[in-house]
Design an enzyme around this catalytic site. Structure first.
Site, PDB file in Angstrom:
ATOM      1  N   ARG A  54     -14.248  -7.871 -31.298  1.00 52.53           N
ATOM      2  CA  ARG A  54     -15.198  -7.251 -30.375  1.00 52.53           C
ATOM      3  C   ARG A  54     -16.518  -7.081 -31.113  1.00 52.53           C
ATOM      4  O   ARG A  54     -16.593  -7.276 -32.321  1.00 52.53           O
ATOM      5  CB  ARG A  54     -14.683  -5.916 -29.792  1.00 52.53           C
ATOM      6  CG  ARG A  54     -13.682  -5.131 -30.544  1.00 52.53           C
ATOM      7  CD  ARG A  54     -14.184  -4.482 -31.812  1.00 52.53           C
ATOM      8  NE  ARG A  54     -15.416  -3.745 -31.600  1.00 52.53           N
ATOM      9  CZ  ARG A  54     -16.315  -3.560 -32.531  1.00 52.53           C
ATOM     10  NH1 ARG A  54     -16.140  -4.055 -33.746  1.00 52.53           N
ATOM     11  NH2 ARG A  54     -17.409  -2.887 -32.286  1.00 52.53           N
ATOM     12  N   GLY A  55     -17.548  -6.720 -30.367  1.00 53.06           N
ATOM     13  CA  GLY A  55     -18.899  -6.728 -30.914  1.00 53.06           C
ATOM     14  C   GLY A  55     -19.567  -8.027 -30.523  1.00 53.06           C
ATOM     15  O   GLY A  55     -19.022  -9.114 -30.746  1.00 53.06           O
ATOM     16  N   ALA A  56     -20.758  -7.931 -29.938  1.00 46.12           N
ATOM     17  CA  ALA A  56     -21.392  -9.115 -29.341  1.00 46.12           C
ATOM     18  C   ALA A  56     -21.542 -10.283 -30.305  1.00 46.12           C
ATOM     19  O   ALA A  56     -21.164 -11.416 -29.966  1.00 46.12           O
ATOM     20  CB  ALA A  56     -22.743  -8.725 -28.741  1.00 46.12           C
ATOM     21  N   ARG A  97     -15.095 -12.151 -21.375  1.00 51.69           N
ATOM     22  CA  ARG A  97     -15.726 -10.833 -21.239  1.00 51.69           C
ATOM     23  C   ARG A  97     -17.125 -11.026 -20.666  1.00 51.69           C
ATOM     24  O   ARG A  97     -17.864 -11.909 -21.118  1.00 51.69           O
ATOM     25  CB  ARG A  97     -15.811 -10.077 -22.576  1.00 51.69           C
ATOM     26  CG  ARG A  97     -14.463  -9.622 -23.110  1.00 51.69           C
ATOM     27  CD  ARG A  97     -14.600  -8.580 -24.223  1.00 51.69           C
ATOM     28  NE  ARG A  97     -14.938  -7.273 -23.690  1.00 51.69           N
ATOM     29  CZ  ARG A  97     -15.194  -6.213 -24.472  1.00 51.69           C
ATOM     30  NH1 ARG A  97     -15.171  -6.323 -25.786  1.00 51.69           N
ATOM     31  NH2 ARG A  97     -15.475  -5.040 -23.931  1.00 51.69           N
ATOM     32  N   GLN A 204     -13.682   3.051 -31.338  1.00 57.71           N
ATOM     33  CA  GLN A 204     -14.212   2.125 -32.334  1.00 57.71           C
ATOM     34  C   GLN A 204     -14.947   2.849 -33.461  1.00 57.71           C
ATOM     35  O   GLN A 204     -14.952   2.379 -34.597  1.00 57.71           O
ATOM     36  CB  GLN A 204     -15.164   1.116 -31.681  1.00 57.71           C
ATOM     37  CG  GLN A 204     -14.503   0.192 -30.667  1.00 57.71           C
ATOM     38  CD  GLN A 204     -14.718   0.674 -29.249  1.00 57.71           C
ATOM     39  OE1 GLN A 204     -14.669   1.873 -28.985  1.00 57.71           O
ATOM     40  NE2 GLN A 204     -14.961  -0.240 -28.326  1.00 57.71           N
ATOM     41  N   ASP A 245     -25.027  -5.083 -26.773  1.00 58.10           N
ATOM     42  CA  ASP A 245     -24.341  -6.269 -26.287  1.00 58.10           C
ATOM     43  C   ASP A 245     -25.241  -7.142 -25.423  1.00 58.10           C
ATOM     44  O   ASP A 245     -24.980  -8.332 -25.279  1.00 58.10           O
ATOM     45  CB  ASP A 245     -23.101  -5.863 -25.488  1.00 58.10           C
ATOM     46  CG  ASP A 245     -22.009  -5.336 -26.412  1.00 58.10           C
ATOM     47  OD1 ASP A 245     -21.087  -6.107 -26.719  1.00 58.10           O
ATOM     48  OD2 ASP A 245     -22.095  -4.170 -26.832  1.00 58.10           O
ATOM     49  N   ASN A 255     -25.106  -1.148 -24.095  1.00 50.56           N
ATOM     50  CA  ASN A 255     -24.273  -0.949 -25.282  1.00 50.56           C
ATOM     51  C   ASN A 255     -23.036  -0.154 -24.862  1.00 50.56           C
ATOM     52  O   ASN A 255     -22.873   0.210 -23.701  1.00 50.56           O
ATOM     53  CB  ASN A 255     -25.061  -0.238 -26.384  1.00 50.56           C
ATOM     54  CG  ASN A 255     -24.351  -0.291 -27.724  1.00 50.56           C
ATOM     55  OD1 ASN A 255     -23.892  -1.342 -28.157  1.00 50.56           O
ATOM     56  ND2 ASN A 255     -24.238   0.848 -28.392  1.00 50.56           N
ATOM     57  N   LYS A 256     -22.191   0.122 -25.819  1.00 51.60           N
ATOM     58  CA  LYS A 256     -20.930   0.817 -25.535  1.00 51.60           C
ATOM     59  C   LYS A 256     -21.169   2.086 -24.732  1.00 51.60           C
ATOM     60  O   LYS A 256     -22.127   2.814 -24.945  1.00 51.60           O
ATOM     61  CB  LYS A 256     -20.227   1.146 -26.847  1.00 51.60           C
ATOM     62  CG  LYS A 256     -18.849   1.766 -26.694  1.00 51.60           C
ATOM     63  CD  LYS A 256     -17.921   0.896 -25.858  1.00 51.60           C
ATOM     64  CE  LYS A 256     -17.786  -0.497 -26.400  1.00 51.60           C
ATOM     65  NZ  LYS A 256     -16.956  -1.374 -25.525  1.00 51.60           N
TER      66      LYS A 256
END
Length: 354
Positions: A54-56, A97, A204, A245, A255-256
């Site tokens: 995960r993470g762009a 995603r 996370q 992201d 973002n998250k």
């Protein structure tokens, strides 16, 4: 499943071994540190979807390798089956995603290589696609290093910096975006301490950011997401640095989930709010944040964690994975081309003009 030493200096979020991709299973950190192997586009897509990776930026790198893997898996197929299989591989990766634009950026880059070499031999196509995937990964580390240097200059010695989610080495091919800023600041001799939001519901911050900082002996304090305002009001936070992201053309930042609340709190308390943002994360085709697709994830992530369930049976659940922070709340974007203060359409467009 491959167990490895818990040494952050040698950690590679993604690595190429013996003709296949291996990715750290970020779902089981920090309890276990292990790599899982991947040999096709569909396997990589599932790894992205299930948040093994995960993470762009890391998602983009994984997708690039997914395309290369699919070409390897189809190497012995007929020409017709090879072409059809490659198109299916692009399709399944694109559906993994929706929010992280790096996924689509990487697939576009790989498709350009695919289209340019489509008339070559299968071996030539495989070699070109794999070489491009390797370059996507290596380039990501170079970009993160550049962002880290620009961002480190923004942080005063002794700064206490809040971050939300994980934008570290684990979210990239190496060094990290937001956490890369902290690493670069420490390398420059600055005494930086990190405050990490736990980042509900997938934790996370607690599981990944705290782990990365502990491994590198960068001082880190873990807080729950609803403690940030309290610490800000007491003057215990000097700056906020987060990753992203997707950034819209006008500077709105996805973002998250929970990032928007942190940005509002930062503005209320006069604290700079920085976004570490590689150019590959800026989507000029998206006019503003209202057009950014927001992924809704499984209710299971909210009702409990692993074997523990704390929510009442039958309760309705919402689980948006991201939120959008308006550009006016962003003090600056930290990019590999420099720092963009007061991000807006003109300032962002200028990054792509040079």
């Amino acid at each position: 499943m491959v167990d490895v030493s818990n040494d952050s200096q040698s950690v590679e979020t993604l690595r190429w071994r013996d003709g296949r991709l291996e990715m750290i299973d970020q779902r089981v950190l920090p309890a276990r540190f292990e790599y899982l192997p991947y040999s096709s586009a569909s396997e990589v897509a599932e790894g992205i979807r299930s948040m093994v990776v995960r993470g762009a930026p890391a998602i983009g790198c994984a997708a690039a390798y997914g395309v290369a893997l699919e070409s390897l898996a189809l190497r012995q197929a007929s020409r017709e089956a090879f072409v059809a299989g490659m198109e299916k591989g692009f399709e399944v990766l694109a559906a993994s995603r929706p929010t992280a634009v790096n996924l689509f950026w990487a697939l576009k880059r790989m498709r350009e290589v695919w289209e340019a070499n489509k008339q070559g031999t299968v071996d030539e196509i495989v070699d070109r696609l794999l070489a491009e995937a390797h370059e996507v990964s290596a380039e990501d580390v170079r970009i993160n290093r550049a962002m880290g240097a620009y961002g480190a200059a923004l942080l005063p010695d002794g700064a206490r910096v809040l971050t939300h989610c994980n934008a570290g080495a684990l979210a990239t091919a190496g060094h990290g975006t937001a956490l890369g800023v902290f690493r670069s600041a420490v390398e420059a001799g600055k005494r930086i301490s990190v405050i990490a939001d736990e980042t509900r519901p997938f934790l996370q911050g607690a599981r990944l950011t705290a782990w990365e900082m502990v491994q590198e002996k960068i001082p880190v304090t873990l807080i729950t997401d609803n403690m940030a305002g309290h610490l800000m009001s007491r003057g215990e936070i000097d700056a906020v640095v987060v990753g992203t992201d997707r950034v819209a053309a006008n500077g709105d930042v996805a973002n998250k989930i929970g990032t928007y609340m942190v940005a509002v709190l930062a503005q209320r308390h006069g604290i700079p709010f920085y976004v570490a943002c590689p150019l590959s994360t800026i989507d000029l085709a998206i006019p503003d944040g209202t057009a950014i697709p927001i992924e809704e994830r499984s209710a299971d992530e909210v009702t409990g964690f692993r074997e523990c369930q704390w929510a009442a049976e039958g309760v309705q659940i919402r689980n948006p994975a991201f939120d959008v922070t308006p550009a006016e709340l962003v003090t600056a974007l930290i990019t590999e081309k420099g720092v963009v203060t007061q991000p807006n359409r003109e300032n962002i467009a200028a990054l792509f003009a040079s």
